[in-house]
Design a protein around this motif. Structure first.
Motif, mmCIF file in Angstrom:
data_model
loop_
_atom_site.group_PDB
_atom_site.id
_atom_site.type_symbol
_atom_site.label_atom_id
_atom_site.label_comp_id
_atom_site.label_asym_id
_atom_site.label_seq_id
_atom_site.Cartn_x
_atom_site.Cartn_y
_atom_site.Cartn_z
ATOM 1 N N LYS A 95 -22.466 10.834 -9.278
ATOM 2 C CA LYS A 95 -21.448 11.384 -8.668
ATOM 3 C C LYS A 95 -21.802 11.960 -7.469
ATOM 4 C CE LYS A 95 -18.452 11.544 -12.756
ATOM 5 N NZ LYS A 95 -17.619 12.206 -13.651
ATOM 6 N N LYS A 96 -21.217 12.002 -6.442
ATOM 7 C CA LYS A 96 -21.705 12.734 -5.182
ATOM 8 C C LYS A 96 -20.390 13.279 -4.551
ATOM 9 C CE LYS A 96 -25.414 9.464 -4.649
ATOM 10 N NZ LYS A 96 -26.182 8.422 -3.713
ATOM 11 N N ALA A 97 -20.905 14.469 -3.904
ATOM 12 C CA ALA A 97 -19.814 15.397 -3.186
ATOM 13 C C ALA A 97 -20.274 15.984 -1.915
ATOM 14 C CB ALA A 97 -19.158 16.207 -4.299
ATOM 15 N N PHE A 98 -19.488 16.543 -1.065
ATOM 16 C CA PHE A 98 -19.594 17.351 -0.025
ATOM 17 C C PHE A 98 -18.676 18.234 0.049
ATOM 18 C CE2 PHE A 98 -20.019 18.256 4.693
ATOM 19 C CZ PHE A 98 -21.274 18.522 4.754
ATOM 20 N N GLU A 99 -19.278 19.752 0.236
ATOM 21 C CA GLU A 99 -18.293 20.979 0.423
ATOM 22 C C GLU A 99 -18.523 21.419 1.915
ATOM 23 O OE1 GLU A 99 -16.950 24.689 -1.931
ATOM 24 O OE2 GLU A 99 -18.748 23.444 -2.774
ATOM 25 N N GLN A 100 -17.484 21.727 2.457
ATOM 26 C CA GLN A 100 -17.751 22.559 3.681
ATOM 27 C C GLN A 100 -17.091 23.621 3.499
ATOM 28 O OE1 GLN A 100 -16.261 20.146 7.180
ATOM 29 N NE2 GLN A 100 -16.009 18.640 5.593
ATOM 30 N N ALA A 101 -17.503 24.766 3.971
ATOM 31 C CA ALA A 101 -16.768 26.278 4.136
ATOM 32 C C ALA A 101 -16.808 26.985 5.285
ATOM 33 C CB ALA A 101 -17.268 27.006 2.754
ATOM 34 N N VAL B 212 -13.456 22.906 2.048
ATOM 35 C CA VAL B 212 -13.084 21.482 1.979
ATOM 36 C C VAL B 212 -13.891 20.746 1.082
ATOM 37 C CG1 VAL B 212 -12.522 19.452 3.421
ATOM 38 C CG2 VAL B 212 -12.307 21.650 4.285
ATOM 39 N N PHE B 213 -13.541 20.105 0.008
ATOM 40 C CA PHE B 213 -14.483 19.444 -0.939
ATOM 41 C C PHE B 213 -13.914 18.167 -1.001
ATOM 42 C CE2 PHE B 213 -15.761 18.108 -5.121
ATOM 43 C CZ PHE B 213 -17.183 18.643 -5.268
ATOM 44 N N SER B 214 -14.990 16.883 -0.886
ATOM 45 C CA SER B 214 -14.955 15.800 -0.945
ATOM 46 C C SER B 214 -15.648 14.719 -1.865
ATOM 47 C CB SER B 214 -15.072 15.068 0.601
ATOM 48 O OG SER B 214 -14.191 15.732 1.535
ATOM 49 N N ASN B 215 -15.194 13.982 -2.502
ATOM 50 C CA ASN B 215 -16.033 12.988 -3.288
ATOM 51 C C ASN B 215 -16.337 11.794 -2.356
ATOM 52 O OD1 ASN B 215 -13.350 13.793 -5.443
ATOM 53 N ND2 ASN B 215 -15.406 14.026 -6.339
ATOM 54 N N ILE B 216 -17.763 11.567 -2.349
ATOM 55 C CA ILE B 216 -18.022 10.536 -1.506
ATOM 56 C C ILE B 216 -18.869 9.545 -2.484
ATOM 57 C CG2 ILE B 216 -18.274 12.286 0.445
ATOM 58 C CD1 ILE B 216 -21.166 12.378 0.016
ATOM 59 N N GLY B 217 -19.110 8.313 -1.910
ATOM 60 C CA GLY B 217 -19.834 7.159 -2.519
ATOM 61 C C GLY B 217 -21.320 7.440 -1.999
ATOM 62 N N ASP B 218 -22.147 6.420 -2.955
ATOM 63 C CA ASP B 218 -21.505 5.230 -3.634
ATOM 64 C C ASP B 218 -21.330 6.065 -5.034
ATOM 65 O OD1 ASP B 218 -24.240 5.843 -4.429
ATOM 66 O OD2 ASP B 218 -24.773 3.697 -4.264
ATOM 67 N N GLY B 219 -20.109 5.140 -5.549
ATOM 68 C CA GLY B 219 -19.824 5.765 -6.844
ATOM 69 C C GLY B 219 -18.622 4.877 -7.220
ATOM 70 N N THR C 169 -12.858 1.240 -9.575
ATOM 71 C CA THR C 169 -12.670 1.241 -8.378
ATOM 72 C C THR C 169 -13.958 1.791 -7.562
ATOM 73 O OG1 THR C 169 -10.172 1.601 -8.429
ATOM 74 C CG2 THR C 169 -11.531 1.948 -6.196
ATOM 75 N N ASN C 170 -14.536 0.969 -7.113
ATOM 76 C CA ASN C 170 -15.899 1.134 -6.336
ATOM 77 C C ASN C 170 -15.879 1.542 -5.037
ATOM 78 O OD1 ASN C 170 -17.721 0.064 -8.467
ATOM 79 N ND2 ASN C 170 -16.654 -1.736 -8.243
ATOM 80 N N TYR C 171 -16.815 2.455 -4.769
ATOM 81 C CA TYR C 171 -16.912 3.219 -3.393
ATOM 82 C C TYR C 171 -18.356 2.883 -2.694
ATOM 83 C CZ TYR C 171 -12.897 5.570 -5.611
ATOM 84 O OH TYR C 171 -11.678 5.449 -6.126
ATOM 85 N N SER C 172 -18.215 2.592 -1.532
ATOM 86 C CA SER C 172 -19.454 2.218 -0.680
ATOM 87 C C SER C 172 -20.186 3.583 -0.370
ATOM 88 C CB SER C 172 -19.181 1.338 0.398
ATOM 89 O OG SER C 172 -18.328 2.217 1.431
ATOM 90 N N TYR D 42 -13.642 9.107 -0.367
ATOM 91 C CA TYR D 42 -12.450 8.809 -1.474
ATOM 92 C C TYR D 42 -11.477 9.817 -1.895
ATOM 93 C CZ TYR D 42 -15.625 9.105 -5.637
ATOM 94 O OH TYR D 42 -16.189 9.610 -6.355
ATOM 95 N N ASN D 43 -11.791 10.900 -1.760
ATOM 96 C CA ASN D 43 -11.016 12.149 -2.309
ATOM 97 C C ASN D 43 -11.434 13.279 -1.667
ATOM 98 O OD1 ASN D 43 -8.780 12.879 -4.320
ATOM 99 N ND2 ASN D 43 -10.312 13.949 -5.096
#
Length: 802
Positions: free
Chosen positions: A431-437, A460-467, A497-500, A505-506
């Motif tokens: 699982k991968k994510a990116f957080e901005q503050a 700002v926390f975002s889930n990102i692909g691939d996943g 549900t697959n993400y590139s 995606y969230n």
């Protein structure tokens, strides 16, 4: 809508700042260091006596004061150091005043009393729910196995407790163990413990400074709900070479530091290694058991110019525990921080950091050549952060910054240990994510009595692909079946549900307002008020007890929502006897939303469907904390007392009713005393009394259809209590001067300092309950059994310094 709140806040701060009457000002600025080793000093009070105004040095020893033109007297003071007074001329220009402070060798004498304004810092500074303990004082506290441990010292403060006997995990004002942000030179330490929690990751010889925030958390911190433990490594002696260390019963340590280029560049290397496993063969119960930990701290710094300085620090720690080669596990932390301090002007200070953190855990099963495997998981985070301070005037300053973090979560990987193993390799999806503050805060002094700091943080926390994510029938990962929470069936027609790669995606957005207010009642007393909101986007999932490292982190996603906490606190602060004795009382209330609770019968063994093993709940905690401390004289120490309550609630758990949090303790009393008997001999003692932890007790046993299998029915969740916890620890320290320092005083005189530390943990052998389990007795009747870890534990350590 929320994303515009931060912009409005920034514009309000800017308007409030620059709408002030414009006057000509000049700035005095500089860096404060320790004259003995060149280490920068944090929190030094710099005060202009004529204007009755001042400022404290930041985390890098820098200060700046912008004042009207004139000639002034500058006072520079810090606890344990000789106060300096300097004449400064700001009539026509700015002035840089760098200062080195000398240790106050006479401060132990009760008759030496300083009346400097700086001694009332706990009353005057616009901070509450914050405690700073000098590392020198920590070394005098008797602790388990004689190890210097800052986390164990923090657990003796009001509002903070240990998550079990001997544990290094913190429970702060009703938060969970993963609700604490633990930083080492700005890098996150995800598991701050060694040896099942009995030692912390922090080697006291490598630490310069630390501070814990229980509330009123500044806007530059975020990502956890309960507290921030901010720890700074030593920079390294820039004047002389030093070698120091200690030889203990179960572990030893060694530190080397010195200048690379005198007064310009220095280094520090510090390592520890345990060796208690060498004693295991002498015990029948521990024969075949292997266990050890080791860690290494390294730091370099280089002064490029008066305006630029570079730092590089790293930490590596590793634990291993094995049982006869059949079963074993280990875990480790790795952190690296590269920092650049730059003074853009006498008023503007910027720190830029590149930071990397990793935590991993592995578990080995080796039953036979054809039946074995290793299972592992990890979390990586890499971030860049910029923190700035702008000193507008003696009464107004700004703090601002940003942090951008990339996360990789690997919940599980399984590989066979031997090629003959019948267990196949497998990996759960990463699982991968990116957080901005982004944050900004404005510190404003209003008149001569009030100081306010207000601001906010946008995360700002975002889930990102691939996943990928699992699709469940009905859209929810859990269902209610006959009153029990169970995993929902998966949608077999569309299971995932697959993400590139790189696809967002969230996304969650959180606005976190922060507020602190201090109002001086007189020169020795004040009242304070604080409020903070915190968001937490990652969660610790544990499948067994808290201290073993058998755990993994998972991010918020479409199913697991971010946790959020609001806390308000108010306090009264009062000093006595010319600021020698500090006292405070604080009340607080905390509300937590979206707590992550493990459901009954959860399956966390190598399971991708983590979201189906947890439920969302809420929590609340409130209490009052009393604290009295004496930091100067031949007798020092503190007394802390907390009266508190902490509860949790989740749908379909405990019939939906509120229940006591596992670590809810109504009463928590600590007493810490250090007595200097002479220049060479000191005595230390600490005492803890606490209400027993909450647990769920068995209420009845039964068998179905007159069968032989007996089942146990349990009462309300956490409706019972362990017996009260109490413990007395003692220590005796004997210092040796260079002219006489040698082991046992029998050998030739040696040119180094030394000290013997004798300690006794749990001096009267109290058998404090660690767990309660149910087993059948000889008659086959289920019976509760209490287990404990320690009675009295003696230890001796020899410390040396060249």
């Amino acid at each position: 809508m929320k994303k515009y709140i931060f912009l409005h806040l920034f514009l309000f701060v800017a308007t409030a700042t620059f709408a002030q009457k414009k006057v000509t000002r000049h700035t005095v600025s500089g860096t404060i260091k320790d004259a003995r080793n060149g280490e920068v000093l944090i929190g030094v009070n710099v005060f202009i006596e004529e204007l009755k105004t001042g400022v404290a040095t930041n985390s890098y020893g820098f200060y700046a004061l912008s004042v009207p033109p004139g000639k002034y007297k500058l006072s520079i003071s810090y606890l344990g150091y000789v106060t300096q007074h300097k004449e400064i001329d700001l009539v026509d220009t700015d002035q840089k005043v760098n200062t080195e402070l000398l240790e106050d060798k006479t401060e132990l004498k009760e008759v030496v009393i300083s009346t400097d304004k700086a001694d009332a810092r706990n009353v005057e500074q616009n901070k509450m729910s914050v405690v700073k303990v000098d590392i020198k004082e920590v070394k005098k506290i008797p602790l388990l196995l004689g190890e210097v441990d800052i986390i164990k010292a923090v657990q003796l403060l009001p509002g903070v407790q240990a998550a079990g006997d001997g544990s290094s995990n913190l429970i702060v004002r009703g938060g969970n163990i993963d609700h604490n942000l633990v930083l080492l030179d700005e890098a996150v330490v995800y598991n701050p413990s060694h040896v099942l929690g009995f030692f912390s990751t922090f080697n006291g010889d490598a630490i310069k400074d630390f501070e814990i925030y229980k509330g009123g958390i500044p806007a530059q911190y975020g990502g956890r709900l309960a507290s921030v433990l901010d720890v700074r490594m030593k920079d390294g002696n820039s004047k002389n070479y030093n070698v120091s260390g200690g030889i203990g019963v179960l572990s030893s340590r060694l530190t080397v530091e010195g200048p690379l280029i005198k007064d310009k560049s220095s280094f520090m290397v510090s390592g520890r290694r345990s060796y208690f496993d060498i004693f295991f063969p002498f015990s029948n119960q521990l024969d075949g058991v292997s266990a050890y930990f080791g860690d290494l701290n390294v730091k370099l710094n280089y002064t490029i110019s008066d305006k630029d300085k570079l730092f590089l620090s790293t930490y590596y720690g590793r634990d291993k525990l094995g049982f006869g080669g059949v079963f074993g596990f280990g875990w480790g932390n790795l952190t690296t921080t590269a920092r650049w301090n730059h003074i853009f002007s006498n008023r503007l200070f910027i720190n830029t950091s590149l930071v990397y953190s990793r935590y991993d855990y592995d578990l080995d099963f080796n039953i036979a050549k054809n039946l074995n495997f290793r299972r592992s998981n990890f979390i990586n985070d890499a971030n860049i952060k910029v923190d700035g301070s702008y000193f507008i005037s003696p009464k107004s300053s700004l703090k601002f910054g940003t942090k951008q973090t990339y996360f990789i979560f690997e919940p599980g990987r399984r590989v066979p240990i031997t090629s003959e193993s019948i267990v196949s390799a497998a990996t759960l999806p990463q699982k991968k994510a990116f957080e901005q503050a982004y944050y900004v805060s404005h510190i404003l002094k209003i008149g001569s009595r009030a100081t306010v700091e207000y601001g906010g943080r946008i995360s700002v926390f975002s889930n990102i692909g691939d996943g990928r994510s699992i699709n469940y029938i009905g859209g929810n990962p859990t269902i209610i079946d006959n009153g029990f929470i169970k995993e929902a069936p998966k949608d077999t027609n569309n299971k995932y549900t697959n993400y590139s790669s790189g696809e967002v995606y969230n996304t969650f957005v959180g606005f976190e307002p922060r507020f602190n207010l201090t109002y001086l009642l007189d020169a020795s007393s004040s009242v304070k008020l604080s409020y903070n909101r915190m968001f937490q986007y990652m969660h610790l999932i544990q499948n067994i007890s808290a201290s073993t490292g058998q755990e993994f982190w998972t991010p918020s996603d479409k199913y697991i929502k971010p946790q959020m906490a609001d806390q308000v606190a108010a306090g009264y602060f009062k000093n006595f006897n010319n600021n020698i004795i500090e006292a405070s009382v604080e009340v607080y209330y905390k509300q937590i939303k979206n707590t992550v609770e493990i459901r009954d019968a959860a399956d966390l063994q190598f399971n991708e469907a983590t979201e189906a093993q947890v439920v969302s709940g809420q929590g609340r905690a409130y209490g009052v904390e009393f604290f009295v401390r004496k930091q100067r004289g031949t007798t020092t120490g503190w007394v802390g007392y907390t009266l508190a309550k902490s509860e949790r609630q989740a749908d379909n758990v405990n019939n939906g009713e509120w229940y006591a949090f596992r670590f809810d303790r109504r009463h928590y009393l600590t007493v810490v005393v250090n007595q200097e008997l002479s220049k060479r001999v000191s005595f230390g003692g600490s005492f803890i009394y606490a209400t027993g932890e909450a647990f769920t007790i068995a209420s009845q046993r039964y068998s179905l259809f007159e069968g032989n299998e007996v089942s146990i029915d349990y009462s309300k969740r956490n409706g019972a209590r362990f017996p009260a916890y109490h413990r007395l620890d003692l220590s005796l320290t004997i210092n040796q001067k260079k002219t006489e320092a040698n082991p046992l005083w029998l050998l030739k005189k040696r040119p180094y300092e030394g000290s013997w530390v004798f300690s006794l943990y749990n001096a009267y052998g109290r058998k404090n309950a660690y767990t309660i389990t149910y087993k059948n007795n000889d008659q086959g009747v289920p019976t509760a059994y209490k287990s404990y870890l320690f009675t009295f534990v003696p230890a001796v350590t020899y410390n040396f310094k060249f």
